[in-house]
Design a protein around this motif. Structure first.
Motif, short mmCIF file in Angstrom:
data_model
loop_
_atom_site.label_atom_id
_atom_site.label_comp_id
_atom_site.label_asym_id
_atom_site.label_seq_id
_atom_site.Cartn_x
_atom_site.Cartn_y
_atom_site.Cartn_z
N LEU A 145 0.94 -1.03 -0.12
CA LEU A 145 0.05 0.10 -0.13
C LEU A 145 0.77 1.24 0.07
O LEU A 145 0.41 2.57 0.08
N LEU A 146 2.23 1.35 0.02
CA LEU A 146 3.16 2.24 0.09
C LEU A 146 3.01 3.21 -1.37
O LEU A 146 3.11 2.39 -2.43
N ALA A 147 3.00 4.23 -1.49
CA ALA A 147 3.02 5.38 -2.33
C ALA A 147 4.61 5.81 -2.76
O ALA A 147 4.77 6.32 -3.85
N ARG A 148 5.35 5.60 -1.86
CA ARG A 148 6.57 5.86 -2.21
C ARG A 148 7.70 4.56 -2.05
O ARG A 148 7.46 3.83 -1.33
N PRO A 149 8.79 4.97 -2.81
CA PRO A 149 9.75 3.61 -2.70
C PRO A 149 10.57 3.60 -1.50
O PRO A 149 10.58 4.65 -0.85
N MET A 150 11.06 2.51 -1.02
CA MET A 150 11.81 2.36 0.16
C MET A 150 12.78 3.41 0.69
O MET A 150 12.98 3.60 1.50
N LYS A 151 13.58 4.06 -0.44
CA LYS A 151 14.43 5.00 -0.39
C LYS A 151 13.98 6.23 0.31
O LYS A 151 14.68 6.74 0.97
N GLU A 152 12.69 6.35 0.20
CA GLU A 152 12.16 7.73 0.62
C GLU A 152 11.47 7.67 2.11
O GLU A 152 11.18 8.30 2.71
N ILE A 153 11.48 6.14 2.41
CA ILE A 153 10.84 5.59 3.81
C ILE A 153 11.74 5.88 4.86
O ILE A 153 12.98 5.40 4.70
N VAL A 154 11.44 6.29 5.97
CA VAL A 154 12.65 6.70 7.15
C VAL A 154 12.06 5.75 8.48
O VAL A 154 12.82 5.50 9.29
N ARG A 155 10.92 5.45 8.46
CA ARG A 155 10.47 4.56 9.62
C ARG A 155 8.95 3.53 9.41
O ARG A 155 8.56 3.64 8.30
N ILE A 156 9.28 2.57 9.84
CA ILE A 156 8.33 1.36 9.76
C ILE A 156 7.70 0.92 10.95
O ILE A 156 8.55 0.81 12.09
N HIS A 157 6.48 0.88 11.37
CA HIS A 157 5.98 0.52 12.38
C HIS A 157 5.12 -0.69 12.17
O HIS A 157 4.51 -0.88 10.88
N SER A 158 4.32 -1.43 13.08
CA SER A 158 3.23 -2.55 12.72
C SER A 158 2.44 -2.80 14.09
O SER A 158 3.05 -2.32 15.15
N SER A 159 1.21 -3.10 13.62
CA SER A 159 0.39 -3.70 14.87
C SER A 159 0.85 -4.82 15.51
O SER A 159 1.86 -5.57 14.78
N ILE A 177 6.85 12.22 9.25
CA ILE A 177 7.02 12.04 10.53
C ILE A 177 7.31 13.40 11.21
O ILE A 177 6.93 13.61 12.29
N LYS A 178 7.40 14.37 10.15
CA LYS A 178 7.26 15.76 11.02
C LYS A 178 5.79 16.19 11.24
O LYS A 178 5.83 16.61 12.17
N ILE A 179 4.92 15.72 10.27
CA ILE A 179 3.60 16.01 10.70
C ILE A 179 3.01 15.42 11.61
O ILE A 179 2.44 16.02 12.57
N TRP A 180 3.49 14.22 11.95
CA TRP A 180 3.21 13.33 13.22
C TRP A 180 3.55 13.88 14.26
O TRP A 180 2.81 14.22 15.40
N ALA A 181 4.71 14.52 14.40
CA ALA A 181 5.30 15.30 15.53
C ALA A 181 4.65 16.42 15.82
O ALA A 181 4.46 16.77 16.96
N ASP A 182 4.01 17.16 14.90
CA ASP A 182 3.34 18.42 15.07
C ASP A 182 1.98 17.99 15.61
O ASP A 182 1.32 18.57 16.50
N LEU A 183 1.36 17.01 15.10
CA LEU A 183 0.10 16.46 15.45
C LEU A 183 -0.01 16.05 17.01
O LEU A 183 -0.96 16.34 17.49
N VAL A 184 0.98 15.27 17.51
CA VAL A 184 1.17 15.01 18.83
C VAL A 184 1.39 16.21 19.82
O VAL A 184 0.87 16.29 20.67
N ALA A 185 2.25 17.24 19.23
CA ALA A 185 2.46 18.22 19.98
C ALA A 185 1.12 19.09 19.95
O ALA A 185 1.09 19.67 21.41
N ARG A 186 0.42 19.06 19.14
CA ARG A 186 -1.01 19.79 19.32
C ARG A 186 -1.77 19.19 20.41
O ARG A 186 -2.35 19.94 21.33
#
Ligand SMILES: [Zn+2]
Length: 433
Positions: free
Chosen positions: A76-90, A107-116
């Motif tokens: 389901l990824l829209a970007r090649p692995m070269k552009e991926i910086v983190r992988i998580h899973s359930s 990751i930047k957006i995520w950190a801003d959303l958690v900061a909110r």
């Protein structure tokens, strides 16, 4: 307190225009970059031109956990692995886990959303935050970590488990904020008490940010009293981004959804049609800013309701009510829908009962049976039988009146129900389907 005030207080018209624009862009982006969505959108005849108003989102097909499994691990990824910086899973308790991935921008957006959500709960750069979520593949630990670091708080990355040591760290380092699941917070309060620690005098905790499982208002009160804090709820799920999708402000009356990043709908899980405004249903989430893993109309299976009324904090975003459960946790007992949180609410209102309980569902012949194990508090358990009997009758009555089903309630000795350092296991379903 705000993290990105302009975005958090946008008027609804501008917000909807922004959502429609971003949704159109993401449809085209997903079509060009993810074969799964190209196929789906072709099948449904969807192009970006299909979206003219926000309601047009209903034309899109749903995405489910099964779609994640079918495309395991990276389909389901829209970007090649070269552009991926983190992988998580359930955790993937059954079969393959659900894999999610992030680009640097994600990751930047995520950190801003958690900061909110942290700012909304009143956390500042002066705070010392103990994170007792597991660090690892689960999004909770790292998600909260980078968001709180973003606002400049000092973080103790304690991870989960080793509860006595948690309490020691909390006391010695002067933690002012605790991050974990509500059931773990409750367990920590109990352990602290057994260690002879008085949260009012011996700890500096003032705020709790709790999430990753449904919890009742009564449990909130109990945790607030026993740890001497204000407890805030927050919501997120790894398929969408992780924590940071929604969080409570100081008014504690529902979680503000970051609508400039997510479009939320509430549907009837059976008919898949939208519920009436303010009614309970399954929350469905569409991401409109994610790069690595855009997801359209994800079926979260969480049951909640939305409130569009204005909040006194000044945020204009919709608030989602604390989820009352998950569609998978919903017990159908002799045709009646029952959520464990309903049983929890009833138990909490009865004096002499401790907040630890377990629900056992079984089947005798063709009939479903429900047994609720409740821990009596220590005074009561060793008290006379007559008092115990009165309490049992009271619990039985209340459950019968509220749920409309007969339940067998059993009092058990203090400290016999298993405590949780992560998500609590409240239901044991022994029925075979
Ligand atoms: Zn608010």
């Amino acid at each position: 307190m705000f993290w990105e005030k302009e975005k958090e207080t946008m008027d609804r018209k501008s917000l909807e225009n922004l959502q429609v624009g971003l949704l159109r862009e993401k449809i085209e982006y997903a079509y060009n970059n993810i074969p799964f969505y190209k196929r789906k959108f072709d099948e449904y005849g969807i192009t970006k031109k299909s979206i003219k108003t926000i309601e047009d989102i209903r034309k899109l097909p749903f995405t489910t956990k099964i779609d994640f499994r079918d495309n395991y691990p990276f389909g389901l990824l829209a970007r090649p692995m070269k552009e991926i910086v983190r992988i998580h899973s359930s955790s993937g308790t059954t079969g393959k886990p659900t894999v999610v991935a992030y680009t640097k921008k994600d990751i930047k957006i995520w950190a801003d959303l958690v900061a909110r959500i942290a700012k909304a709960a009143g956390v500042t750069d002066e705070d010392i935050v103990q994170i007792a979520f597991g660090y690892g593949l689960f999004t909770g630990g790292f998600g909260l970590h980078y968001g709180l670091e973003n606002i400049g708080a000092a973080i103790i990355p304690a991870s989960s488990g080793n509860t006595k040591r948690q309490i020691m760290l909390m006391q010695d380092y002067g933690a002012t904020v605790l991050v974990c699941t509500p059931s773990y917070a409750l367990y920590m309060a109990e352990v602290a008490q057994n260690m002879g620690i008085n949260p009012k005098k011996d700890l500096k905790l003032r705020i709790g940010m709790f999430g990753a499982e449904p919890w009742s208002e009564q449990l909130r009160k109990k945790i607030e009293e026993s740890l001497n804090i204000k407890a805030y709820d927050n919501y997120g799920l790894s398929e969408i981004i992780g924590p940071g999708v929604a969080g409570e402000c100081e008014a504690q009356n529902g979680m503000h959804v970051a609508e400039d990043h997510f479009i939320v709908e509430v549907i009837n899980p059976e008919t898949e049609e939208p519920v009436k405004p303010g009614e309970y249903g399954e929350i469905v989430v569409t991401t409109i800013t994610k790069e690595a893993l855009p997801v359209f109309r994800y079926r979260t299976r969480d049951i909640t309701k939305l409130d569009y009324s204005t909040c006194k904090c000044g945020r204009t975003s919709v608030r989602m009510h604390k989820p009352i459960g998950r569609t998978d946790d919903m017990l159908i007992i002799r045709g009646v829908n029952v959520f464990p949180s309903q049983i929890e609410e009833i138990l909490f209102n009865i004096e002499g009962v401790s907040p630890h309980y377990q629900i056992i569902v079984d089947r005798k012949g063709a009939l479903d049976t429900v047994t609720v194990l409740v821990e009596a508090n220590a005074n009561l358990f060793f008290d006379e039988m007559k008092k115990q009997k009165l309490l049992l009758d009271k619990i039985n009555d209340e459950l019968k009146t509220t749920l409309g089903i007969d339940v067998d309630v059993k009092l058990v000795e203090p400290n016999t129900i298993e405590r949780s350092e992560g998500k609590a296991k409240r239901i044991i379903d022994k029925r075979k389907f």
